[in-house]
Design an enzyme around this catalytic site. Structure first.
Site, PDB file in Angstrom:
ATOM      1  N   ASN A   1      10.831 -11.363  -0.736  1.00  0.00           N
ATOM      2  CA  ASN A   1      11.860 -11.431   0.375  1.00  0.00           C
ATOM      3  C   ASN A   1      13.038 -10.555   0.125  1.00  0.00           C
ATOM      4  O   ASN A   1      14.334 -10.751   0.656  1.00  0.00           O
ATOM      5  CB  ASN A   1      12.321 -12.738   0.526  1.00  0.00           C
ATOM      6  CG  ASN A   1      11.231 -13.898   0.697  1.00  0.00           C
ATOM      7  OD1 ASN A   1      10.342 -13.515   1.589  1.00  0.00           O
ATOM      8  ND2 ASN A   1      11.070 -14.855   0.207  1.00  0.00           N
ATOM      9  N   ARG A   2      12.798  -9.410  -0.734  1.00  0.00           N
ATOM     10  CA  ARG A   2      14.013  -8.608  -1.113  1.00  0.00           C
ATOM     11  C   ARG A   2      14.983  -9.108  -1.932  1.00  0.00           C
ATOM     12  O   ARG A   2      16.113  -8.598  -2.103  1.00  0.00           O
ATOM     13  CB  ARG A   2      14.427  -7.829   0.023  1.00  0.00           C
ATOM     14  CG  ARG A   2      13.545  -7.061   0.774  1.00  0.00           C
ATOM     15  CD  ARG A   2      12.760  -5.974   0.067  1.00  0.00           C
ATOM     16  NE  ARG A   2      11.973  -4.966   0.942  1.00  0.00           N
ATOM     17  CZ  ARG A   2      10.699  -5.099   0.937  1.00  0.00           C
ATOM     18  NH1 ARG A   2      10.165  -5.738   0.089  1.00  0.00           N
ATOM     19  NH2 ARG A   2       9.976  -4.229   1.652  1.00  0.00           N
TER      20      ARG A   2
END
Ligand SMILES: Cc1cc2nc3c(=O)[nH]c(=O)nc-3n(C[C@H](O)[C@H](O)[C@H](O)COP(=O)(O)O)c2cc1C
Length: 213
Positions: free
Chosen positions: A190-191
């Protein structure tokens, strides 16, 4: 061509926890480099070197790391190349290692200084014969008329040194980079990546901060 905006990958391989951070970033770097070598990543020692012109314009290129000792990163090049001329006027430098297979990168900033002629000689002697000849005849970063010009110069120089110990040219040698800032990046889902910044403080102690991804 595929829409490049649609190319994306989740980074799930690993994480980097505060509890596993050593006080000295060089030891974490050594560990990560060894892990990149063990994972058979393509060109594990390849590093993108950033230099700055006297007008403040940055430029980058890839070189190969050839040593890591006394807290310094060593690479070899032509001192009269574009990077060499920039470093002669401004020693500030950046080094970026990217190991895609491990979803890791390390950014380093510091200053570069030439290694001693003896250290450059020692490494030059280890290079293959033809690479030593190449270093002697290539006016790195200068415009040349043709590939043929290069090959003619190579053949002539190779004949000159046949059976002799090829001498290192004065315009070729190593730089040692002393780091003052080192950032370790580990890709996460999710970065929400892990980023840890080491900053060298007066007195020689490294301060550690987690950075937002
Ligand atoms: C994988 C890779 C490794 C390289 N290693 C070196 C190196 O160790 N030393 C070097 O001078 N150039 C190396 N080069 C070439 C440089 O990227 C660059 O073209 C050259 O040093 C001239 O750069 P400059 O004109 O910015 O000074 C390498 C290129 C690649 C793609």
């Amino acid at each position: 061509m595929k829409n490049i905006a649609d190319i994306r990958q989740e980074y799930t391989k690993s994480g980097l926890r505060e509890s596993e951070l050593p006080c000295d970033p060089l030891s974490l770097f050594s560990r990560w480099l060894q892990e990149a070598i063990d994972a058979n990543v393509e060109e594990p020692t390849a590093v993108i070197v950033g230099t700055v012109s006297p007008e403040g314009r940055p430029s980058t290129r890839t070189v190969l790391l050839k040593g890591l000792h006394d807290g310094k990163f060593i690479f070899y090049t032509n001192y009269e190349s574009r990077k060499g001329r920039q470093l002669a006027q401004n020693p500030y430098i950046s080094l970026s290692f990217v190991w895609h297979e491990l979803e890791r990168q390390v950014h380093i900033e510091g200053t570069a200084a030439k290694v001693s002629p003896e250290e450059s000689d020692e490494y030059f002697r280890k290079r293959p014969y033809k690479s030593r000849i190449g270093a002697r005849i290539s006016p790195q970063s200068q415009p040349i008329a043709s590939r043929m010009q290069l090959i003619r110069a190579f053949v002539k120089e190779a004949a000159r040194w046949l059976g002799k110990e090829v001498e290192r040219p004065d315009n070729w040698g190593g730089y040692a980079v002393t780091p003052t800032r080192m950032e370790f990046w580990q890709g996460r889902p999710n970065r929400l990546h892990d980023r840890f910044l080491y900053t060298l403080k007066t007195g020689g102690k490294w301060e550690i901060n987690r950075l937002s991804p």
